[in-house]
Design a protein around this motif. Structure first.
Motif, PDB file in Angstrom:
ATOM      1  N   GLN A 189      -3.951   1.667   0.154  1.00 52.54           N
ATOM      2  CA  GLN A 189      -2.508   1.447   0.136  1.00 52.54           C
ATOM      3  C   GLN A 189      -2.104   0.583  -1.050  1.00 52.54           C
ATOM      4  O   GLN A 189      -2.886  -0.226  -1.550  1.00 52.54           O
ATOM      5  N   ASN A 191       0.819  -2.126  -2.355  1.00 51.70           N
ATOM      6  CA  ASN A 191       1.912  -2.998  -1.942  1.00 51.70           C
ATOM      7  C   ASN A 191       2.389  -3.849  -3.108  1.00 51.70           C
ATOM      8  O   ASN A 191       1.636  -4.111  -4.058  1.00 51.70           O
ATOM      9  N   ASP A 205      -6.982  -3.111   7.802  1.00 49.63           N
ATOM     10  CA  ASP A 205      -5.586  -2.783   7.497  1.00 49.63           C
ATOM     11  C   ASP A 205      -4.691  -4.014   7.569  1.00 49.63           C
ATOM     12  O   ASP A 205      -3.494  -3.910   7.848  1.00 49.63           O
ATOM     13  N   LYS A 208      -0.001  -5.775   4.822  1.00 54.62           N
ATOM     14  CA  LYS A 208       1.170  -4.942   5.097  1.00 54.62           C
ATOM     15  C   LYS A 208       2.409  -5.576   4.478  1.00 54.62           C
ATOM     16  O   LYS A 208       2.431  -6.764   4.160  1.00 54.62           O
TER      17      LYS A 208
END
Length: 362
Positions: A189, A191, A205, A208
């Motif tokens: 991911q 960010n 994970d 976030k």
């Protein structure tokens, strides 16, 4: 029959010639140019080792050098020309303002070189969001800077460090990452440094961006962007650390039920130039702390109201009369990132209106 035979012969010859030309062109075509990426290693879990392959807690951080990190991922050579530098070898909870200044200055020196296309920084996850945001405000280039870490040490079964490092180099080498500000990449991911936070103590994970969401994914060996932060960063900020060796002291006071003034008074006595008050709810001020904060402000200490909640805007003049108290509010920045912006802001001004503007644009 002869004309047909001749025409077919000529046609075959023509196709053969075209095939030969195409083959020669492909053989002589230069290989695609790979981006030049510098990996700056600072330590952390990604460079950690444990007593066994099943040790995922209680390991030792910052034991593996940058060359070993790179050699453990030979696939890197297929996506970029990489070289490494060991800037620090430290667990990220032990990083100081001086470490940040040294790192940011090195990043700026490297990115000013025409033969450097991007930077990857390996880092411990405990303060990765803080280092990334500091760089987001102080790097003076639009070239990609990617901060990466791991939640499992390099010796663990299914260690996430190698794939995270591979993805980070892919991202730093991507033209799509140019001008996106400093990025944090773990767990496939992408960010934004300003918005990402660590949300779990140990799961893969953990990183976030609450509510606002990630910028994109890394999949199929390339970066997929779906949005970007609208706040000013890198080349568009006003902060210049070139001649800075020390940052102003800014501390965080945590709000809770039955809060008292002891920590606040200790920080002020110790010379704090700014205080981030991580209040409950919308940065609410308990009756027994509002007065001491006002006293600190009258002594010249800048007070920023933030929130321990971790999501949402801290409303100016919402839970406190900020105009009358001459306080600043943190917008959506969590306390630890509000501290970073205030430190840098205080290198430019002590005017609360100007500082409030900074919190609205960065």
């Amino acid at each position: 029959m002869l004309p047909n035979f001749i025409s077919r012969t000529r046609l075959v010859a023509l196709f053969s010639a075209l095939l030969l030309v195409s083959t020669l062109a492909q053989a002589e075509a230069p290989p695609a140019k790979l981006a030049n990426i510098v990996i700056l290693a600072t330590g952390g879990t990604i460079a950690g080792s444990g007593a066994s392959s099943t040790t995922t807690v209680g390991y030792t951080s910052a034991t593996v050098g940058v060359d070993n990190l790179i050699n453990a991922v030979p696939e890197l050579k297929k996506v970029a020309n990489v070289r490494g530098e060991q800037v620090f070898q430290i667990a990220s909870e032990s990083l100081t303002n001086e470490h940040w200044l040294k790192l940011a200055k090195r990043v700026n020196v490297l990115l000013a070189q025409p033969d450097v296309d991007g930077i990857v920084i390996t880092h411990g996850t405990d303060t990765i969001e803080e280092t990334a945001y500091f760089l987001d405000l102080t790097v003076k280039s639009r070239k990609p800077v990617v901060v990466v870490g791991a939640m499992r040490p390099s010796t663990a079964i299914s260690a996430d460090g190698p794939i995270n490092l591979y993805n980070a180099v892919l991202l730093a080498a991507s033209k799509d990452a140019i001008g996106k500000g400093v990025l944090v990449s773990l767990n496939d991911q992408i960010n934004a440094a300003r918005e990402v936070t660590k949300t779990n103590t140990s799961t893969l994970d953990t990183f976030k961006t609450p509510e606002l969401g990630m910028l994109g994914y890394i999949q199929d060996n390339r970066a997929h962007f779906y949005r970007q932060s609208t706040r000013k960063n890198t080349l568009d900020t006003e902060f210049d650390i070139g001649n800075l060796d020390v940052l102003p002291q800014v501390d965080i006071v945590y709000g809770y039920a039955n809060v008292n003034r002891i920590a606040l008074d200790a920080f002020v006595t110790a010379g704090a130039k700014g205080i981030i008050y991580a209040g409950v709810g919308d940065g609410s001020l308990a009756a027994q702390i509002k007065g001491p904060l006002a006293e600190a402000r009258k002594k010249g200490v800048i007070i920023v109201r933030s929130s321990r909640v971790g999501q949402g805007i801290v409303a100016r003049n919402g839970e406190a009369n900020d105009d009358d108290l001459d306080f600043v509010t943190s917008d959506t920045l969590n306390p630890q990132k509000a501290r970073i912006l205030l430190m840098l802001g205080l290198t430019k001004t002590h005017d609360t209106k100007a500082l409030q503007t900074m919190f609205s644009i960065y």
